[in-house]
Write an enzyme that holds these catalytic residues in place. Structure first.
Site, PDB file in Angstrom:
ATOM      1  NE  ARG B  58      78.534 -12.206  64.279  1.00  0.00           N
ATOM      2  CZ  ARG B  58      79.061 -13.327  64.732  1.00  0.00           C
ATOM      3  NH1 ARG B  58      78.300 -14.319  65.100  1.00  0.00           N
ATOM      4  NH2 ARG B  58      80.358 -13.467  64.810  1.00  0.00           N
ATOM      5  CB  THR B  59      74.080  -6.851  61.955  1.00  0.00           C
ATOM      6  OG1 THR B  59      74.238  -7.381  63.266  1.00  0.00           O
ATOM      7  CG2 THR B  59      72.701  -6.232  61.841  1.00  0.00           C
ATOM      8  CE  LYS B  86      83.645  13.144  49.424  1.00  0.00           C
ATOM      9  NZ  LYS B  86      82.899  13.083  48.155  1.00  0.00           N
ATOM     10  NE  ARG B 108      74.588  -2.059  64.388  1.00  0.00           N
ATOM     11  CZ  ARG B 108      75.249  -3.213  64.486  1.00  0.00           C
ATOM     12  NH1 ARG B 108      76.572  -3.222  64.548  1.00  0.00           N
ATOM     13  NH2 ARG B 108      74.596  -4.353  64.531  1.00  0.00           N
ATOM     14  CG  HIS B 136      70.704  -5.061  67.415  1.00  0.00           C
ATOM     15  ND1 HIS B 136      70.114  -5.228  66.169  1.00  0.00           N
ATOM     16  CD2 HIS B 136      71.951  -5.589  67.309  1.00  0.00           C
ATOM     17  CE1 HIS B 136      70.984  -5.814  65.361  1.00  0.00           C
ATOM     18  NE2 HIS B 136      72.102  -6.046  66.030  1.00  0.00           N
TER      19      HIS B 136
END
Lengths: 427, 309
Positions: B58-59, B86, B108, B136
């Site tokens: 959702r974010t 990598k 995030r 957040h």
């Protein structure tokens, strides 16, 4: 070859000397200390400098063999000389670790070849630092280790630790202990408390340290073994050590310049140079450590010099390597924050860097006396410098003191009568 | 009040006026949703990169849509498909993104402090979409927006934040935002999930949800992660649910006009029952809509916009 150090203020806590005097060195030894000694072939004009026994650090990581990109015996001892240290004791968490005679011999040979100062290795307590089987402690001792440690890790199995203390009794060498219960410490990245809550960083309970100290004090009691608690960081740990000393147990302890001067508030920058094990604690802990220094609970100051390359540090806080360098700045940090503030007298502070660490690990040096090796530091109590990356002469620059102005910098470091470091910009 | 910041890293640093400005700017953004043609040309030619080191539906989608409604070109990078897999470091990835010409990076990351590290590394506007247990901010802003929308004001309300406060960035950002806006906050959960010193953030602490529930105007239910039980922080989901879950029976002891919010995704039957999630007192789906509006407002303000059309 003779060298005369002329006109300095000679301070030797071991001999109870604090006087303006000359020091004459011949053949690497101190041959005379007194006023107005006759001229020698070479002279150092030491007016305005304090002449003290060379500093001794019981806890450094020289990273060689195995992690030469962080530090080498050559670069680490160069950092030591810059900081006024003439002897360093190096921790065995190298690769391979110092768990066999061959590695001890390698370190001693490399130190003789490229070291700027004297190097005394520590051997591991257990093979591979795995905490399971004892190393050949007697063979390591015969090869030249001055103590045993699994530094970086705790021997979590109490039965193994008990046997190490018991077996080690025949050697009369101390076990230098990194006290951190791995289960309690968990994934904690900093001291658990108000700051970890604010920053959202996983906290590490202070009990992770004191729980293991309490355990090892009891094991020292039943075995008669000798323990040295490395990098004490909490108030509760100081209390436990104080009580154990009062009860006559064979216990000694060290504290680092960073734990004596910095607190967890510094982590608010998320600067990975503040990430260290054990973590920076609170103001109350700093005060308890200082009280411990003053009343003798803590025997000496040791740096836990832990170099890491830029790539190891310049990442997310969670991924950054643990540790900070300390050799270059240790004395000016203590001088600025503890001596100039009146927390310690100058003689007390020098004692904590010289006679006392020497006696804890039974090392030579730590005093200015006729017939002693000429290991000396000459520092300028008025010299102020801002800590910069350029000032740090080891391979790594991971210091939380960068940017601070500190006072009392070493100007000459002399090992066995040879000048191993001189601040060319002095005067 | 005008906006001067380049980054949105957290609510701790924001003033009450700045929070107010974001919420006020989000009002017309929400109105755009009711239009048949949603898209505005406002930020045409800007590029936003969604850099997600943790899974999120959702974010990430919310930021993507917020960008698209403002005509921002959006690129998504999920770390399991990128050079991060990598072994590329966050700093190098950030520099690459900056070199590609991004205007915004939405990050995030599982490590606290990552958004700040990114902001210090590159000359791009950084929006923190969650860094470890730290902050957040856009989630808290959409929670504030939802509360203000339903209650008319935030000042003077009593808000309970319930659940795993220890690991929750949503809780921390909400605490900063709510206390700055004049609400009283009580955090509720078992002692093992309440971090030490949380009172210093200006909140009350309770271990007893039943005692708190009749007094509050808003209940913010946090998601409980099942790994926390495995880590030994509480004995069973059954006991957790019994003590801290929001059931219909417990909800009926609250004020009649109580507002229930949840950042999602919900563990139905654990911290909240499906019955409560669908109750008219809960605004969980509306939060999602409000999230897009708030993120549009943030993009708009960070790009130095003067007025919304």
């Amino acid at each position: 070859m003779s060298l005369l150090i002329k006109g300095g203020r000679v301070i030797d806590p071991a001999g109870g000397i604090d006087a303006r005097a000359d020091v004459l060195i011949e053949g690497g030894q101190i041959v005379k200390v007194g006023a107005d000694l006759p001229a020698a072939k070479e002279e150092i004009q030491a007016e305005g400098l304090v002449v003290a026994p060379g500093f001794i650090d019981l806890h450094v990581h020289l990273r060689e063999p195995g992690f030469e990109y962080k530090e080498t015996i050559a670069s680490g001892t160069r950092a030591a000389a810059r900081g006024g240290f003439t002897s360093v004791v190096c921790m065995p968490n190298t690769n391979p670790p110092v768990d066999s005679r061959a590695v001890v011999e390698f370190i001693l040979a490399e130190a003789a070849r490229s070291g700027a100062v004297r190097v005394y290795p520590i051997g591991t307590i257990t093979k591979g630092r795995r905490g399971e089987e004892l190393t050949e402690m007697a063979d390591l001792a015969a090869a030249g280790v001055v103590a045993f440690s699994d530094d970086g890790s705790t021997v979590m199995n109490a039965a193994v630790m008990r046997r190490a203390l018991e077996y080690g009794r025949m050697l009369d060498l101390p076990l230098s202990l990194h006290c951190e219960d791995v289960n309690l410490a968990g994934h904690g990245l900093m001291n658990e408390g108000r700051m970890s809550t604010l920053l959202g960083l996983p906290g590490q309970t202070r009990a992770a340290e004191s729980v293991i100290i309490a355990r090892d004090v009891e094991l020292a009691r039943v075995t008669g073994g000798r323990i040295h608690v490395a990098h004490v960081s909490t108030k509760e740990s100081v209390d436990l050590i104080r009580r154990a000393k009062e009860q006559g147990l064979k216990i000694s302890a060290e504290a680092t310049p960073h734990h004596l001067t910095l607190t967890e508030e510094l982590v608010a920058t998320y600067d990975p140079n503040t990430k260290v094990s054990p973590p920076l604690r609170t103001r109350e802990d700093v005060e308890a450590l200082r009280a411990g220094l003053r009343d003798g609970t803590i025997d000496c100051i040791a740096t836990d010099h832990a170099p890491h390359s830029r790539d190891d540090k310049d990442v997310e806080y969670a991924h950054a390597a643990w540790g900070m360098v300390g050799l270059e700045t240790a004395w000016p940090v203590i001088y600025t924050h503890l001596v100039l503030t009146g927390c310690l007298s100058l003689i007390q502070a020098i004692d904590l860097f010289t006679r006392k660490p020497a006696s804890v690990f039974n090392l030579p040096g730590g005093r200015i006396g006729v017939g002693q090796p000429a290991d000396l530091v000459l520092f300028d109590p008025n010299r102020k410098l801002q800590v910069t990356e350029e000032l740090l002469v080891g391979k790594s620059k991971n210091s939380p003191f960068i940017g601070q102005e500190l006072q009392g910098w070493p100007v000459y470091t002399i090992v066995g009568g040879q000048v191993k470091w001189v601040d060319e910009s002095w005067r | 009040m005008s906006w001067t910041r380049k980054h949105l890293l957290g609510l701790q640093d924001l003033s009450r006026d700045e929070i107010q400005l974001i919420l006020d700017t989000a009002e017309p953004c929400k109105e755009i949703f009711t239009r048949p043609i949603k898209k505005l040309p406002t930020l045409r030619g800007r590029v936003m990169v969604n850099l997600f080191y943790e899974p999120s539906t959702r974010t990430r989608t919310s930021f993507e849509l917020a960008g698209k409604w403002m005509s921002v070109d959006v690129v998504n990078i999920s770390t399991n498909l990128s050079s991060v897999a990598k072994g590329e470091s966050l700093k190098d990835t950030a520099k690459t993104i900056a070199a590609l010409g991004a205007d915004f990076v939405v990050i995030r990351h599982y490590a606290a402090g990552s958004a700040k590290l990114l902001a210090e590394t590159v000359q791009v506007s950084v929006i923190n979409a969650g860094d470890g247990a730290h902050e957040h901010p856009t989630q808290a802003l959409l929670d504030l927006f939802t509360i203000r929308d339903k209650k008319g004001t935030i000042e003077g309300l009593h808000v309970a934040i319930v659940g795993d406060i220890l690991h929750s960035r949503v809780a921390r950002s909400n605490i900063w935002g709510l206390t700055k806006m004049g609400a009283k906050v009580t955090v509720v959960g078992p002692p093992t999930l309440i971090p030490p010193g949380i009172e210093e953030m200006g909140v009350d602490v309770s271990y007893d949800f039943d005692e708190v529930i009749p007094h509050v105007d808003v209940i913010n239910m946090l998601r409980i992660q099942k790994e926390r039980q495995v880590a030994g922080l509480f004995p069973s989901l059954r006991e957790y649910s019994a003590l801290y879950g929001l059931s219909r029976r417990r909800l009926d002891r609250a004020k009649d006009d109580v507002l229930v919010i949840h950042p999602g995704p919900t563990n139905l039957g654990v911290e909240i029952t499906s019955e409560v999630a669908e109750d008219p007192r809960a605004s969980i789906n509306e939060q999602v809509t409000n999230g897009v509006a708030v993120r549009m407002a943030v993009l708009y303000l960070l790009s130095g916009g003067k007025d919304i059309p």
